[in-house]
Design a protein around this motif. Sequence first.
Motif, PDB file in Angstrom:
ATOM      1  N   UNK A   1     -13.209   3.507   0.145  1.00  0.00           N
ATOM      2  CA  UNK A   1     -14.526   4.026  -0.218  1.00  0.00           C
ATOM      3  C   UNK A   1     -15.057   5.006   0.836  1.00  0.00           C
ATOM      4  N   UNK A   2     -14.173   5.420   1.769  1.00  0.00           N
ATOM      5  CA  UNK A   2     -14.566   6.371   2.805  1.00  0.00           C
ATOM      6  C   UNK A   2     -13.748   7.651   2.644  1.00  0.00           C
ATOM      7  N   UNK A   3     -14.442   8.772   2.576  1.00  0.00           N
ATOM      8  CA  UNK A   3     -13.770  10.046   2.331  1.00  0.00           C
ATOM      9  C   UNK A   3     -12.786  10.409   3.439  1.00  0.00           C
ATOM     10  N   UNK A   4     -13.087  10.012   4.672  1.00  0.00           N
ATOM     11  CA  UNK A   4     -12.186  10.373   5.767  1.00  0.00           C
ATOM     12  C   UNK A   4     -10.853   9.635   5.694  1.00  0.00           C
ATOM     13  N   UNK A   5     -10.814   8.531   4.918  1.00  0.00           N
ATOM     14  CA  UNK A   5      -9.558   7.796   4.735  1.00  0.00           C
ATOM     15  C   UNK A   5      -8.918   8.123   3.383  1.00  0.00           C
ATOM     16  N   UNK A   6      -9.697   8.175   2.332  1.00  0.00           N
ATOM     17  CA  UNK A   6      -9.178   8.529   1.001  1.00  0.00           C
ATOM     18  C   UNK A   6      -9.211  10.037   0.844  1.00  0.00           C
ATOM     19  N   UNK A   7      -8.395  10.697   1.649  1.00  0.00           N
ATOM     20  CA  UNK A   7      -8.348  12.158   1.692  1.00  0.00           C
ATOM     21  C   UNK A   7      -6.945  12.613   1.278  1.00  0.00           C
ATOM     22  N   UNK A   8      -6.804  13.243   0.116  1.00  0.00           N
ATOM     23  CA  UNK A   8      -5.468  13.674  -0.364  1.00  0.00           C
ATOM     24  C   UNK A   8      -4.726  14.550   0.636  1.00  0.00           C
ATOM     25  N   UNK A   9      -5.447  15.354   1.398  1.00  0.00           N
ATOM     26  CA  UNK A   9      -4.793  16.241   2.360  1.00  0.00           C
ATOM     27  C   UNK A   9      -4.132  15.459   3.497  1.00  0.00           C
ATOM     28  N   UNK A  10      -4.658  14.286   3.806  1.00  0.00           N
ATOM     29  CA  UNK A  10      -4.078  13.457   4.855  1.00  0.00           C
ATOM     30  C   UNK A  10      -2.959  12.561   4.332  1.00  0.00           C
ATOM     31  N   UNK A  11      -2.821  12.492   3.000  1.00  0.00           N
ATOM     32  CA  UNK A  11      -1.835  11.603   2.378  1.00  0.00           C
ATOM     33  C   UNK A  11      -0.979  12.383   1.381  1.00  0.00           C
ATOM     34  N   UNK A  12      -0.226  13.372   1.871  1.00  0.00           N
ATOM     35  CA  UNK A  12       0.537  14.243   0.959  1.00  0.00           C
ATOM     36  C   UNK A  12       1.626  13.533   0.182  1.00  0.00           C
ATOM     37  N   UNK A  13       2.082  12.364   0.652  1.00  0.00           N
ATOM     38  CA  UNK A  13       3.143  11.646  -0.056  1.00  0.00           C
ATOM     39  C   UNK A  13       2.610  10.775  -1.187  1.00  0.00           C
ATOM     40  N   UNK A  14       1.305  10.587  -1.252  1.00  0.00           N
ATOM     41  CA  UNK A  14       0.725   9.738  -2.297  1.00  0.00           C
ATOM     42  C   UNK A  14       0.651  10.486  -3.621  1.00  0.00           C
ATOM     43  N   UNK A  15       0.983   9.796  -4.715  1.00  0.00           N
ATOM     44  CA  UNK A  15       0.878  10.401  -6.045  1.00  0.00           C
ATOM     45  C   UNK A  15      -0.584  10.575  -6.450  1.00  0.00           C
ATOM     46  N   UNK A  16      -1.412   9.595  -6.105  1.00  0.00           N
ATOM     47  CA  UNK A  16      -2.829   9.651  -6.463  1.00  0.00           C
ATOM     48  C   UNK A  16      -3.660   9.062  -5.326  1.00  0.00           C
ATOM     49  N   UNK A  17      -4.787   9.675  -5.046  1.00  0.00           N
ATOM     50  CA  UNK A  17      -5.711   9.189  -4.018  1.00  0.00           C
ATOM     51  C   UNK A  17      -7.121   9.195  -4.610  1.00  0.00           C
ATOM     52  N   UNK A  18      -7.825   8.073  -4.472  1.00  0.00           N
ATOM     53  CA  UNK A  18      -9.186   7.980  -4.997  1.00  0.00           C
ATOM     54  C   UNK A  18     -10.140   7.498  -3.916  1.00  0.00           C
ATOM     55  N   UNK A  19     -11.305   8.120  -3.851  1.00  0.00           N
ATOM     56  CA  UNK A  19     -12.388   7.623  -3.008  1.00  0.00           C
ATOM     57  C   UNK A  19     -13.400   6.987  -3.949  1.00  0.00           C
ATOM     58  N   UNK A  20     -13.464   5.668  -3.945  1.00  0.00           N
ATOM     59  CA  UNK A  20     -14.306   4.947  -4.897  1.00  0.00           C
ATOM     60  C   UNK A  20     -15.004   3.763  -4.233  1.00  0.00           C
ATOM     61  N   UNK A  21     -16.166   3.437  -4.762  1.00  0.00           N
ATOM     62  CA  UNK A  21     -16.794   2.169  -4.442  1.00  0.00           C
ATOM     63  C   UNK A  21     -15.946   1.068  -5.064  1.00  0.00           C
ATOM     64  N   UNK A  22     -15.751  -0.037  -4.357  1.00  0.00           N
ATOM     65  CA  UNK A  22     -14.850  -1.074  -4.834  1.00  0.00           C
ATOM     66  C   UNK A  22     -15.375  -1.814  -6.066  1.00  0.00           C
ATOM     67  N   UNK A  23     -16.625  -1.604  -6.416  1.00  0.00           N
ATOM     68  CA  UNK A  23     -17.155  -2.168  -7.660  1.00  0.00           C
ATOM     69  C   UNK A  23     -16.748  -1.326  -8.873  1.00  0.00           C
ATOM     70  N   UNK A  24     -16.183  -0.164  -8.623  1.00  0.00           N
ATOM     71  CA  UNK A  24     -15.969   0.803  -9.707  1.00  0.00           C
ATOM     72  C   UNK A  24     -14.546   1.359  -9.677  1.00  0.00           C
ATOM     73  N   UNK A  25     -13.566   0.483  -9.947  1.00  0.00           N
ATOM     74  CA  UNK A  25     -12.173   0.916  -9.876  1.00  0.00           C
ATOM     75  C   UNK A  25     -11.372   0.640 -11.161  1.00  0.00           C
ATOM     76  N   UNK A  26     -11.968  -0.038 -12.125  1.00  0.00           N
ATOM     77  CA  UNK A  26     -11.200  -0.464 -13.303  1.00  0.00           C
ATOM     78  C   UNK A  26     -10.578   0.692 -14.062  1.00  0.00           C
TER      79      UNK A  26
END
Length: 220
Positions: free
Chosen positions: A2-27
């Motif tokens: 839920x933190x943009x500095x961690x859920x940052x696609x540019x920092x995780x180029x090997x990930x297929x998908x990256x989401x910055x979300x509140x944990x109440x809203x992931x379904x």
Amino acid sequence: DDREEFADPEKLPQADEVYCRDFHNIEDILPEQDNVFYVVVTRGHANDRLCAETVLRRSYLYLGMIGSKGKVAKTFETMKEEGYSKEQISTIHAPIGLKIGARTPEEIAISIAAEMVEIKNQETESTMSKELFETKESGVLCIITKKFGSSPRGVGSMMLVTKDGIIGSIGGGNLEKTVMEEAMSIKEIIKKEYDLSNAKSATLGMICGGKNEILYVPVE
């Protein structure tokens, strides 16, 4: 995360998908398939519980949650108070990972991956790849329908043989090569058995032993 500095696609180029979300809203970002593996490793135990509870309301093959024995026990107690049954909670692998004495993040990752492999190989769920699930190619779908002994892949493993090659795998090696070659001439649904043991295994270049029954299904 839920933190943009961690859920940052540019920092995780090997990930297929990256989401910055509140944990109440992931379904809405979770997959719908039944044979899904979930690894819950958020920045705090309250968030771990939220994510685990979301998964408990869905179908899954594996749900692992990080945490020490003490903190996991407290989390489970809170979940019981919220109405989750003992049976539901018992499906959560927590503390997560096989007990290999892991200490570093890298070792913990290995223990988690090993536990997921262990669970995968205990089940008979399909091992259809994402590429195979989404393909529009025609060809012959080759499915392991029976497994005896220590053959390399489990029941449900799939491979599509197309005019340009293969999508997916039923174990590799000369067995897969033989199935690929035979699939090219298959025109109707048929089952074939391949003996991978003793002298016959040498013919296919296999040393793992066992037998596989392969179902060939032409697909347009």
